[in-house]
Design an enzyme around this catalytic site. Sequence first.
Site, PDB file in Angstrom:
ATOM      1  N   GLU A 164       0.871  -1.161  -0.163  1.00 60.73           N
ATOM      2  CA  GLU A 164      -0.148   0.099   0.034  1.00 60.73           C
ATOM      3  C   GLU A 164       0.878   1.340   0.109  1.00 60.73           C
ATOM      4  O   GLU A 164       2.225   1.230  -0.022  1.00 60.73           O
ATOM      5  CB  GLU A 164      -0.862   0.026   1.175  1.00 60.73           C
ATOM      6  CG  GLU A 164      -1.950  -1.129   1.320  1.00 60.73           C
ATOM      7  CD  GLU A 164      -2.943  -0.782   2.260  1.00 60.73           C
ATOM      8  OE1 GLU A 164      -3.912  -1.866   2.286  1.00 60.73           O
ATOM      9  OE2 GLU A 164      -2.782  -0.114   3.191  1.00 60.73           O
TER      10      GLU A 164
ATOM     11  N   ARG B 149      -0.525   8.734   9.291  1.00 59.11           N
ATOM     12  CA  ARG B 149      -0.372   7.275   9.659  1.00 59.11           C
ATOM     13  C   ARG B 149       0.173   6.676   8.023  1.00 59.11           C
ATOM     14  O   ARG B 149      -0.563   6.872   7.200  1.00 59.11           O
ATOM     15  CB  ARG B 149      -1.704   6.772  10.066  1.00 59.11           C
ATOM     16  CG  ARG B 149      -1.570   5.242  10.172  1.00 59.11           C
ATOM     17  CD  ARG B 149      -2.843   4.849  10.901  1.00 59.11           C
ATOM     18  NE  ARG B 149      -3.918   5.054   9.908  1.00 59.11           N
ATOM     19  CZ  ARG B 149      -4.481   4.292   9.226  1.00 59.11           C
ATOM     20  NH1 ARG B 149      -3.722   2.922   8.773  1.00 59.11           N
ATOM     21  NH2 ARG B 149      -5.519   4.455   8.492  1.00 59.11           N
TER      22      ARG B 149
ATOM     23  N   ARG C 240      -0.246   8.907   1.849  1.00 59.20           N
ATOM     24  CA  ARG C 240      -1.640   9.296   2.049  1.00 59.20           C
ATOM     25  C   ARG C 240      -1.585  10.682   1.690  1.00 59.20           C
ATOM     26  O   ARG C 240      -2.567  11.218   0.917  1.00 59.20           O
ATOM     27  CB  ARG C 240      -2.367   8.528   2.963  1.00 59.20           C
ATOM     28  CG  ARG C 240      -2.729   7.180   2.854  1.00 59.20           C
ATOM     29  CD  ARG C 240      -3.611   6.630   3.980  1.00 59.20           C
ATOM     30  NE  ARG C 240      -3.986   5.157   3.738  1.00 59.20           N
ATOM     31  CZ  ARG C 240      -4.438   4.656   4.714  1.00 59.20           C
ATOM     32  NH1 ARG C 240      -4.658   4.902   5.781  1.00 59.20           N
ATOM     33  NH2 ARG C 240      -4.753   3.233   4.202  1.00 59.20           N
TER      34      ARG C 240
END
Length: 568
Positions: free
Chosen positions: A139, A413, A317
């Site tokens: 990811e 995160r 992200r």
Amino acid sequence: MPTEQPAAPAAVRRLPGRLRAPGPGWTTRADVVIVGSGIAGLTAALRLRGQVEKILVVTKDVLAAGSTQWAQGGIAAALGPGDTPAEHEADTLVAGAGVCDLDAVRILVTEGPEAVRELIALGTNFDHTPDGELSLTREGGHHRDRIAHAGGDATGAEIQRALIAAIEAAPDIEVIQHALAVDLLLGRDEAGVTGVAGLTLHVIGEGERDGVGAVHCRAVVLASGGLGQVFSQTTNPSVSTGDGMAVALRAGATLRDLEFVQFHPTVMYLGPESRGQQPLISEAVRGEGAFLVDGLPEEGGNRFMQGVHELADLAPRDVVAKAIMKRMLETGRPHMWLDARHLGAEFWERRFPTILATTRSHGVDPVTQLIPVAPACHYASGGVRTDLVGRTDLPGLYATGEVACSGVHGANRLASNSLLEGLVFSRRIADVLPAELPAWREPGADDRTEGLVAGEVRRELQETMSSRVGVLRSAPGLAEGAAVLDKLAGVTADAIDQTSWEATNLVTISAALADAAALREETRGSHWREDFPERDDQTWAGHFDVRMNDGVTTVAFTPSPATDGGVA
């Protein structure tokens, strides 16, 4: 770098020092009360079993209703060939943008593999390759395939299933469902130190325990999840109203890093009027080869992440969310698109069956169509400040999981570190709590000023937080947001009910978040200031801590060296 700043009033507003509620109509006792039933809470309960005489788990809805069951991507750990905790640590620190706690990250990545193996031994059925090896994917922000998953994209649901099965097989762990934590009860020990003496709950229909009651206990473990319902659009379930953070703040515990709210870059866009929990399109879809484009095929849509970051569509992200927002602003479009058509029907049905069913239920077939996506609130990297074994600065209060700020996430995160954090730090709490369980404290008179904000403010609060304190922030917008929050804090409730309790918690946490965001005059990780577009380690490497004294919050800045090597 500045020295530590003394605490200063965050705003002129006054919030409730405790929630207005009826007096307890029932009482019970337990040595340890665990608030929350996700991976963090249930792991703590199972690990404390046999070490503590009586454990009580309280959960706001049913056992399976929290955020854990919604986790799609998986759980990150250095379990694959050639991978190491050191590499996992490096990726975590880069994503955290300089404000991670290095010791906490090292604990996470070194204890993580064993914790995941114990989760497997408990009965969690992770996916495996045809040759029987654990199936691992990648990811955003990861340089290795290290995400273990279950049911394709139903990892959280499978972990929750295994944990609930273990809890149900442990009759000595008592569970109260449909229980909202109202406030902590405080008392003094023999040395005169104030600490936890219990908590008040509001229970709906649990036999003799109905309405507001009091649980007297020696310690409370908060594992109550995040604050996603602060915003209009979120991937969090409806129960995520920041209750645990608000309860801790009112009792005197410190909240840290609240301004670092992660907005997941790929949440399915359902239209401008859609509110509440939105469908998450897991980062794992991009990990398997999907990519972002700024237009439909017939429009010649471009892959705009190329050249933005070395990992392109798999950048951390915050990088992807900012890139999507920039293209939305440049094009005037309300969303971008995710192209995963090339994965094919068979792959979608096997690897992402949950996402496939969800998108199709909203009229989009990702096998043949592009998925409209936009950032939405996903995860609170900050929370109740803890040490390396989950202790807060309020004696007898511990915190773990999303409600806590352990320091592992920093300003952003790393994907799939959240389940791991709840697992690892709940184990660490269970390792120390039995030996340091305090003596019983008798609840003392509570002189905090009670109050209650009307439930009908919720919609305006969420709209304000999304538009003024959302993905893109600026001084004027934050000031406007603070003014609205000041107004809403003064809208007093007539009825005493769960709607008003939740609204009060939402206003309390929103105000603390907005104050910290206004003070951090830089862009770092998931905190994006339009008027301060650069990261500034010289001034702002460190943490904003929020505390409350009878409804009045103060904010103090604690500097700390950048933990990712800093930036040029």
